[in-house]
Design a protein around this motif. Structure first.
Motif, PDB file in Angstrom:
ATOM      1  N   LYS A  92      33.627  -9.940  10.834  1.00 25.67           N
ATOM      2  CA  LYS A  92      33.448  -9.225  12.104  1.00 25.67           C
ATOM      3  C   LYS A  92      34.015  -7.818  12.019  1.00 25.67           C
ATOM      4  N   ALA A  93      35.199  -7.682  11.433  1.00 28.90           N
ATOM      5  CA  ALA A  93      35.813  -6.358  11.294  1.00 28.90           C
ATOM      6  C   ALA A  93      34.992  -5.469  10.373  1.00 28.90           C
ATOM      7  N   ILE A  94      34.446  -6.043   9.295  1.00 25.95           N
ATOM      8  CA  ILE A  94      33.644  -5.264   8.347  1.00 25.95           C
ATOM      9  C   ILE A  94      32.369  -4.767   9.006  1.00 25.95           C
ATOM     10  N   VAL A  95      31.681  -5.657   9.736  1.00 29.82           N
ATOM     11  CA  VAL A  95      30.425  -5.273  10.381  1.00 29.82           C
ATOM     12  C   VAL A  95      30.668  -4.184  11.425  1.00 29.82           C
ATOM     13  N   ALA A  96      31.756  -4.307  12.184  1.00 28.33           N
ATOM     14  CA  ALA A  96      32.085  -3.273  13.173  1.00 28.33           C
ATOM     15  C   ALA A  96      32.332  -1.932  12.483  1.00 28.33           C
ATOM     16  N   ALA A  97      33.077  -1.958  11.374  1.00 26.46           N
ATOM     17  CA  ALA A  97      33.349  -0.721  10.635  1.00 26.46           C
ATOM     18  C   ALA A  97      32.083  -0.156  10.010  1.00 26.46           C
ATOM     19  N   LEU A  98      31.207  -1.038   9.507  1.00 27.64           N
ATOM     20  CA  LEU A  98      29.954  -0.590   8.894  1.00 27.64           C
ATOM     21  C   LEU A  98      29.077   0.129   9.908  1.00 27.64           C
ATOM     22  N   ALA A  99      28.927  -0.468  11.094  1.00 27.79           N
ATOM     23  CA  ALA A  99      28.090   0.147  12.126  1.00 27.79           C
ATOM     24  C   ALA A  99      28.664   1.490  12.573  1.00 27.79           C
TER      25      ALA A  99
END
Length: 307
Positions: free
Chosen positions: A8-15
């Motif tokens: 979840k943290a990675i996807v938020a940072a990616l977006a």
């Protein structure tokens, strides 16, 4: 929890970083700001880094093979280490080079207001990513300090995203200061100095991550708290004591435990097997990520000698 929270943290940072990178590049094209260019490359590197972290989570799920009997859990450590190297090479070194170049060959900024607007929007997006990473990290951080969490966490993605987001936020503020001072004074050197400060900041963060990810990649054992729990649970029932023990993380959620345990003397073979099974069950109940446990039964030589 750690895998899901990390994703979840990675996807938020990616977006957030993908959107920020595009906006910053547009801002650089309009303004010619070296701080904007450094921040653009930084966000592009961060976006690529999040992709690599997701790749590591995917490849780590592969089934064990005869060549890799303990599985591929350390893929998450490997790709996190690569991310740290990319942060240093694409982020820090480029920013330092660009800042020094602009000091040697200063160029006036054009339309700095556009850069300021983009940087303010980027700070908002990066704050969202940072808050998400903090929220997910709190679920597994426990009572340790944030620095302690970064130093001791066996889940590589969360410390990486936390430090990347922190570096991005501070870097955006530095870029904002550089562009703002250059606009107010008419001196583009401030923009270049902001770029150098961004490079130094990213270099420090990258070195911290390289050291921590290298340690995980080489192999770290259980924390002191978990090791004490494991030893306490092993030394119960018909186990007299733990003679020696070694532990190592094969992945963020998979701990290997190998121990020699002293059993009560003259136990029948079936009771020895049952004592080992009971000891394994006690350990797994207290430390669920201790998934691979190898116990070697022995006698307490000191007790036998003294008697």
């Amino acid at each position: 929890m750690s895998a899901g929270g990390g994703t979840k943290a990675i996807v938020a940072a990616l977006a957030a970083n993908a959107g920020i990178a595009v906006a910053k590049f547009v801002g650089f094209l309009f303004t010619g700001s070296s701080s904007m260019l450094a921040e653009s490359v930084h966000s592009l590197a961060d976006t690529s880094n999040q992709g690599l972290l997701l790749l590591g989570q995917k490849t780590a799920q592969r089934q064990a093979t005869r060549l890799h009997p303990f599985g591929y859990g350390r893929d998450r450590y490997f790709w996190s280490f690569v991310v740290a190297l990319m942060l240093f090479s694409l982020g820090s070194v480029f920013a330092l080079y660009e800042g020094i170049h602009k000091i040697q060959h200063p160029e006036p900024l054009t339309d700095p207001i556009i850069a300021i607007i983009i940087l303010v929007i980027a700070i908002g997006l990066e704050t969202y990513s940072f808050v998400t990473a903090i929220s997910e990290s709190k679920k597994i951080k426990g009572d340790v300090s944030w620095w302690g969490f970064i130093r001791t966490s066996r889940v590589p993605e969360l410390p990486v995203v936390l430090l990347e987001d922190l570096g991005a936020l501070v870097g955006l503020v530095l870029a904002l200061l550089g562009v703002g001072l250059s606009m107010i004074t008419g001196n583009p050197v401030f923009d270049a100095l902001g770029t150098i400060a961004i490079g130094a900041l990213l270099g420090i963060i990258a070195i911290i991550l390289i050291i921590e990810m290298k340690s995980l990649l080489i192999g770290e054992g259980a924390s002191d708290k978990d090791l004490d729990l494991i030893c306490d649970e092993l030394a119960a029932g018909k186990v007299q004591r733990v003679i020696h023990i070694k532990t190592q993380y094969l992945g963020p959620e998979e701990l290997l435990v190998a121990a020699k345990i002293a059993l009560e003397p003259q136990l029948p073979l079936d009771e020895v097997a049952q004592a080992i099974n009971d000891a394994e069950m006690r350990v797994r109940n207290k430390v669920p990520h201790a998934r691979l446990i190898y116990l070697e039964p022995d006698l307490d030589r000191s007790t036998v000698t003294s008697s």
